[in-house]
Design a protein around this motif. Sequence first.
Motif, PDB file in Angstrom:
ATOM      1  N   TRP A 110       1.818 -18.151 -16.710  1.00 55.15           N
ATOM      2  CA  TRP A 110       2.340 -16.857 -17.134  1.00 55.15           C
ATOM      3  C   TRP A 110       2.437 -16.879 -18.659  1.00 55.15           C
ATOM      4  O   TRP A 110       3.235 -17.627 -19.214  1.00 55.15           O
ATOM      5  CB  TRP A 110       3.700 -16.596 -16.493  1.00 55.15           C
ATOM      6  N   TYR A 111       1.576 -16.113 -19.314  1.00 53.71           N
ATOM      7  CA  TYR A 111       1.486 -16.167 -20.780  1.00 53.71           C
ATOM      8  C   TYR A 111       1.298 -17.611 -21.254  1.00 53.71           C
ATOM      9  O   TYR A 111       1.923 -18.056 -22.212  1.00 53.71           O
ATOM     10  CB  TYR A 111       2.729 -15.573 -21.430  1.00 53.71           C
ATOM     11  N   SER A 112       0.460 -18.349 -20.533  1.00 51.47           N
ATOM     12  CA  SER A 112       0.139 -19.756 -20.829  1.00 51.47           C
ATOM     13  C   SER A 112       1.258 -20.725 -20.472  1.00 51.47           C
ATOM     14  O   SER A 112       1.096 -21.937 -20.653  1.00 51.47           O
ATOM     15  CB  SER A 112      -0.232 -19.957 -22.316  1.00 51.47           C
ATOM     16  N   ASN A 113       2.369 -20.238 -19.950  1.00 56.94           N
ATOM     17  CA  ASN A 113       3.484 -21.115 -19.595  1.00 56.94           C
ATOM     18  C   ASN A 113       3.347 -21.583 -18.152  1.00 56.94           C
ATOM     19  O   ASN A 113       3.133 -20.760 -17.245  1.00 56.94           O
ATOM     20  CB  ASN A 113       4.808 -20.384 -19.784  1.00 56.94           C
ATOM     21  N   PRO A 114       3.461 -22.880 -17.902  1.00 60.10           N
ATOM     22  CA  PRO A 114       3.264 -23.395 -16.544  1.00 60.10           C
ATOM     23  C   PRO A 114       4.382 -22.980 -15.601  1.00 60.10           C
ATOM     24  O   PRO A 114       5.560 -22.994 -15.985  1.00 60.10           O
ATOM     25  CB  PRO A 114       3.250 -24.914 -16.737  1.00 60.10           C
ATOM     26  N   PRO A 115       4.030 -22.606 -14.374  1.00 62.53           N
ATOM     27  CA  PRO A 115       5.060 -22.242 -13.394  1.00 62.53           C
ATOM     28  C   PRO A 115       5.673 -23.474 -12.747  1.00 62.53           C
ATOM     29  O   PRO A 115       5.117 -24.571 -12.827  1.00 62.53           O
ATOM     30  CB  PRO A 115       4.277 -21.428 -12.361  1.00 62.53           C
ATOM     31  N   ARG A 116       6.806 -23.265 -12.135  1.00 66.65           N
ATOM     32  CA  ARG A 116       7.407 -24.307 -11.306  1.00 66.65           C
ATOM     33  C   ARG A 116       7.859 -23.688  -9.996  1.00 66.65           C
ATOM     34  O   ARG A 116       8.091 -22.478  -9.913  1.00 66.65           O
ATOM     35  CB  ARG A 116       8.574 -24.974 -12.016  1.00 66.65           C
ATOM     36  N   ILE A 117       7.964 -24.508  -8.979  1.00 66.92           N
ATOM     37  CA  ILE A 117       8.395 -24.038  -7.669  1.00 66.92           C
ATOM     38  C   ILE A 117       9.919 -24.047  -7.617  1.00 66.92           C
ATOM     39  O   ILE A 117      10.550 -25.089  -7.769  1.00 66.92           O
ATOM     40  CB  ILE A 117       7.816 -24.919  -6.550  1.00 66.92           C
ATOM     41  N   VAL A 118      10.495 -22.874  -7.422  1.00 64.99           N
ATOM     42  CA  VAL A 118      11.940 -22.748  -7.273  1.00 64.99           C
ATOM     43  C   VAL A 118      12.355 -23.035  -5.838  1.00 64.99           C
ATOM     44  O   VAL A 118      13.387 -23.657  -5.593  1.00 64.99           O
ATOM     45  CB  VAL A 118      12.397 -21.336  -7.696  1.00 64.99           C
ATOM     46  N   GLN A 119      11.540 -22.577  -4.896  1.00 67.84           N
ATOM     47  CA  GLN A 119      11.810 -22.832  -3.479  1.00 67.84           C
ATOM     48  C   GLN A 119      10.496 -22.830  -2.719  1.00 67.84           C
ATOM     49  O   GLN A 119       9.571 -22.084  -3.056  1.00 67.84           O
ATOM     50  CB  GLN A 119      12.738 -21.774  -2.896  1.00 67.84           C
ATOM     51  N   ALA A 120      10.393 -23.691  -1.726  1.00 65.71           N
ATOM     52  CA  ALA A 120       9.212 -23.756  -0.863  1.00 65.71           C
ATOM     53  C   ALA A 120       9.674 -23.928   0.575  1.00 65.71           C
ATOM     54  O   ALA A 120      10.426 -24.858   0.889  1.00 65.71           O
ATOM     55  CB  ALA A 120       8.306 -24.910  -1.276  1.00 65.71           C
ATOM     56  N   ILE A 121       9.214 -23.017   1.431  1.00 68.23           N
ATOM     57  CA  ILE A 121       9.488 -23.115   2.864  1.00 68.23           C
ATOM     58  C   ILE A 121       8.150 -23.048   3.571  1.00 68.23           C
ATOM     59  O   ILE A 121       7.346 -22.137   3.311  1.00 68.23           O
ATOM     60  CB  ILE A 121      10.418 -21.979   3.332  1.00 68.23           C
ATOM     61  N   THR A 122       7.881 -23.992   4.448  1.00 72.56           N
ATOM     62  CA  THR A 122       6.584 -24.064   5.108  1.00 72.56           C
ATOM     63  C   THR A 122       6.746 -24.201   6.619  1.00 72.56           C
ATOM     64  O   THR A 122       7.852 -24.376   7.131  1.00 72.56           O
ATOM     65  CB  THR A 122       5.774 -25.259   4.569  1.00 72.56           C
ATOM     66  N   GLY A 123       5.612 -24.108   7.312  1.00 73.54           N
ATOM     67  CA  GLY A 123       5.593 -24.334   8.753  1.00 73.54           C
ATOM     68  C   GLY A 123       6.242 -23.225   9.561  1.00 73.54           C
ATOM     69  O   GLY A 123       6.219 -22.048   9.184  1.00 73.54           O
ATOM     70  N   GLU A 124       6.853 -23.603  10.664  1.00 68.82           N
ATOM     71  CA  GLU A 124       7.439 -22.625  11.580  1.00 68.82           C
ATOM     72  C   GLU A 124       8.571 -21.841  10.933  1.00 68.82           C
ATOM     73  O   GLU A 124       8.736 -20.642  11.195  1.00 68.82           O
ATOM     74  CB  GLU A 124       7.947 -23.335  12.838  1.00 68.82           C
ATOM     75  N   ALA A 125       9.353 -22.495  10.091  1.00 65.63           N
ATOM     76  CA  ALA A 125      10.450 -21.798   9.413  1.00 65.63           C
ATOM     77  C   ALA A 125       9.900 -20.665   8.556  1.00 65.63           C
ATOM     78  O   ALA A 125      10.443 -19.553   8.535  1.00 65.63           O
ATOM     79  CB  ALA A 125      11.249 -22.772   8.567  1.00 65.63           C
ATOM     80  N   ALA A 126       8.806 -20.930   7.841  1.00 68.28           N
ATOM     81  CA  ALA A 126       8.194 -19.890   7.012  1.00 68.28           C
ATOM     82  C   ALA A 126       7.599 -18.784   7.878  1.00 68.28           C
ATOM     83  O   ALA A 126       7.758 -17.591   7.575  1.00 68.28           O
ATOM     84  CB  ALA A 126       7.117 -20.502   6.123  1.00 68.28           C
ATOM     85  N   ALA A 127       6.918 -19.169   8.951  1.00 68.31           N
ATOM     86  CA  ALA A 127       6.293 -18.165   9.823  1.00 68.31           C
ATOM     87  C   ALA A 127       7.328 -17.196  10.376  1.00 68.31           C
ATOM     88  O   ALA A 127       7.080 -15.985  10.470  1.00 68.31           O
ATOM     89  CB  ALA A 127       5.546 -18.861  10.948  1.00 68.31           C
TER      90      ALA A 127
END
Length: 248
Positions: A110-127
């Motif tokens: 974003w405007y050359s600034n690297p992003p970071r992951i604030v939250q990640a939910i995967t699998g069945e919980a995400a679905a």
Amino acid sequence: MRAIFRPVVLGVVVLFALPAVGTALWWSLVDRPASWRSADWSSSGLLPAPKNVDAAIYVLAARTGGFKGAFSAHSWIVLKRPDRQDYDRYDKVGWGLPVRHNGFVADGYWYSNPPRIVQAITGEAAASLLPVVEAAIATYPFAGRGDYRIWPGPNSNSFVAHVLRRVPQLDVALPANAVGRDYAPGLASVSLSPDRRDLHVTLGGFAGLAVGRRHGFEIHLFGLVAGVYIVRPALKIPAYGRLELLRR
């Protein structure tokens, strides 16, 4: 009155002004693009290839562009649906129809600034949460032309904060330097999260406080946040953001 006024002023200077000025001085020394045209918007490689992900919900953030990057991050939401082979990204921006769907690369700089992951939910919980998140995005009340105000909001962070409040199962608060996350319309607002774990009080996004499991304890002033987080010990420093006190 003087006995009250002086400690208040001193507290504001120590808690908010000094950290903000220090962060601004640091940011003035950072090499950054002169405009959005010369900025890097390509993939940062932060997220796995979508073909390797079944279902996922990501909240990402990166410092924004120009001098305002000293004080604020920009946040967005990325979804991966089980029946799709690509990501869907949702941002709010300050031009045209503000809520954008796939206007940018899912994990792009974003405007050359690297992003970071604030939250990640995967699998069945995400679905199971995908339809709820999609409904929250669809019901965002400030999605029309002209429904963007850089400060105190509603801005990009106000949009993502709306989704997080509507879907407490995402179980995260935006970074302390996501200016606009605490915006609420009207002169004053007092809200309790649906799961009753966080209390948020704001005077139009200009001043307020938050306390609870996701926020810890925060004091808000003119979009800046000072506070502490207890679950994973950290300080929330105005403009700078989060400073971890214990290494993971």
